[in-house]
Write an enzyme that holds these catalytic residues in place. Structure first.
Site, PDB file in Angstrom:
ATOM      1  N   LEU A   1      34.683  43.796  42.826  1.00 29.36           N
ATOM      2  CA  LEU A   1      34.317  42.541  42.190  1.00 29.36           C
ATOM      3  C   LEU A   1      35.137  41.366  42.707  1.00 29.36           C
ATOM      4  CD1 LEU A   1      33.852  43.729  38.495  1.00 29.36           C
ATOM      5  CD2 LEU A   1      32.117  42.577  39.866  1.00 29.36           C
TER       6      LEU A   1
ATOM      7  N   ASP B   1      45.813  40.338  46.435  1.00 30.70           N
ATOM      8  CA  ASP B   1      45.641  41.770  46.224  1.00 30.70           C
ATOM      9  C   ASP B   1      46.919  42.466  46.646  1.00 30.70           C
ATOM     10  OD1 ASP B   1      42.870  43.646  45.841  1.00 30.70           O
ATOM     11  OD2 ASP B   1      44.671  44.652  46.592  1.00 30.70           O
TER      12      ASP B   1
ATOM     13  N   ASN C   1      41.303  39.013  37.804  1.00 29.13           N
ATOM     14  CA  ASN C   1      40.413  40.151  38.018  1.00 29.13           C
ATOM     15  C   ASN C   1      41.149  41.463  38.268  1.00 29.13           C
ATOM     16  OD1 ASN C   1      37.704  41.413  39.060  1.00 29.13           O
ATOM     17  ND2 ASN C   1      39.130  41.645  40.776  1.00 29.13           N
TER      18      ASN C   1
ATOM     19  N   TYR D   1      42.927  51.286  28.515  1.00 32.82           N
ATOM     20  CA  TYR D   1      42.075  50.292  29.169  1.00 32.82           C
ATOM     21  C   TYR D   1      41.300  49.466  28.143  1.00 32.82           C
ATOM     22  CZ  TYR D   1      38.274  48.585  32.213  1.00 32.82           C
ATOM     23  OH  TYR D   1      37.356  47.809  32.891  1.00 32.82           O
TER      24      TYR D   1
ATOM     25  N   LYS E   1      41.687  45.455  27.610  1.00 31.47           N
ATOM     26  CA  LYS E   1      40.541  44.569  27.800  1.00 31.47           C
ATOM     27  C   LYS E   1      40.196  43.812  26.522  1.00 31.47           C
ATOM     28  CE  LYS E   1      39.608  45.104  32.153  1.00 31.47           C
ATOM     29  NZ  LYS E   1      39.901  43.997  33.084  1.00 31.47           N
TER      30      LYS E   1
ATOM     31  N   THR F   1      32.121  49.713  41.429  1.00 31.01           N
ATOM     32  CA  THR F   1      33.396  49.453  42.094  1.00 31.01           C
ATOM     33  C   THR F   1      34.177  50.762  42.168  1.00 31.01           C
ATOM     34  OG1 THR F   1      34.692  49.006  40.084  1.00 31.01           O
ATOM     35  CG2 THR F   1      33.425  47.166  41.007  1.00 31.01           C
TER      36      THR F   1
END
Length: 307
Positions: free
Chosen positions: A22, A41, A103, A174, A178, A208
């Site tokens: 993404l 990254d 992201n 996770y 989130k 992904t």
């Protein structure tokens, strides 16, 4: 023949976790709309451990090869220095910062009884702290600009997940991270609006590295050439680009779900059925009232992976 103006012409955009998936799709989409992109990254594996090569540099080179402007940043944005360096890279390279796309993330999936403290801390660090620190440093810059009389038209796009909205079996860490990102988004939108900053979040669904195992068998690319690939990351990026542009003026504190060709405005917690006795209740009375209210309430969405 006139050419429509590019949506992000002149804007400087940071995208974290932009080496693959993404993030890469977002970086390329912003560049295609005229933005100068800082491609961040760390180059780690799915579990957060370092991997070979520099995907950030590869994506930056890909943008430049297509005629755009981009610079790579390989710092750890879940550290104060890494996040500060990220914002500093944008300012020192391009002289400004207009949009931050948070992201970066990875997975360490376990059922709760098998989820150890390191797995919890690592996911919270990268997802939640990795959103907070770049946002904090970018927001400090934008606040200083506003106080100096140069109020920005700044944008932040955070990345949540359906797991943060509904929960996901085997992803307690996770899902919690989130969900925390949604709370952070709402607070940041409320606090930073006075400084010209709009903050929104997306809950994307796409193919992904992070999702290919979770959705194995349901996310394959179409076989026929030219067929619509609903799970391609590139389907999410147009909304992210719009949210990072001037065109979304007035849109802030919202959460959007994006999957394939579908965009949904998510409506979060709000009061449902309610009863006020105006006096103390016994536990039995409280239970009776709760059951009556539940009978009148909407049934919540199912947790992902629940039987």
């Amino acid at each position: 023949m006139s050419t429509a103006p590019l949506l992000c012409e002149g804007r400087v955009v940071i995208v974290t976790g932009a080496g693959r998936g993404l993030g890469r799709a977002h970086a390329l989409a912003y560049a295609a709309e005229g933005a100068r992109v800082v491609v961040n990254d760390l180059g780690v594996g799915l579990d957060g451990t370092p991997g070979p090569g520099s995907p950030a540099r590869q994506v930056a080179e890909e943008i430049r090869a297509a005629g755009g402007e981009a610079v790579a940043h390989g710092g750890d944005i879940a550290t104060t220095e890494g996040a500060a360096s990220l914002v500093r890279t944008a300012l020192e390279t391009y002289g400004r910062l207009d949009t931050l796309v948070n992201n970066a993330g990875f997975l360490r999936d376990r059922m709760l009884v098998n989820l150890d403290e390191d797995d919890w801390d690592a996911v919270m660090r990268v997802h939640l702290k990795g959103h907070f620190l770049p946002l904090r440093h970018a927001a400090a810059h934008w606040r200083a600009e506003a106080r100096a009389g140069r109020t920005p038209r700044a944008r932040v796009v955070n990345t949540s997940s359906g797991a943060g909205l509904l929960g996901s079996v085997g992803q307690g860490n996770y899902s919690a991270a989130k969900a925390g990102i949604i709370g952070l988004t709402l607070v940041a939108a409320a606090e930073m609006g006075r400084y010209g900053v709009q903050v929104n979040a997306i809950a994307p669904a796409a193919r992904t590295r992070m999702t290919e195992d979770a959705f194995a068998g349901t996310m394959a690319a179409p076989d026929s050439p030219g067929a619509f690939d609903a799970m391609a990351p590139e389907n999410v990026s147009p909304l992210v680009v719009w949210l990072g542009s001037d065109a979304c003026a007035g849109v802030t504190g919202r959460v959007f779900e994006a999957e394939g060709g579908r965009i949904t405005v998510m409506e979060g917690w709000r009061p449902g059925p309610s009863a006020d006795k105006g006096a103390h209740r016994s536990p039995s009375e409280a239970g009776d009232t709760a059951l009556k209210l539940l009978a009148a309430a909407e049934v919540p969405g199912a947790v992902y992976g629940a039987q």
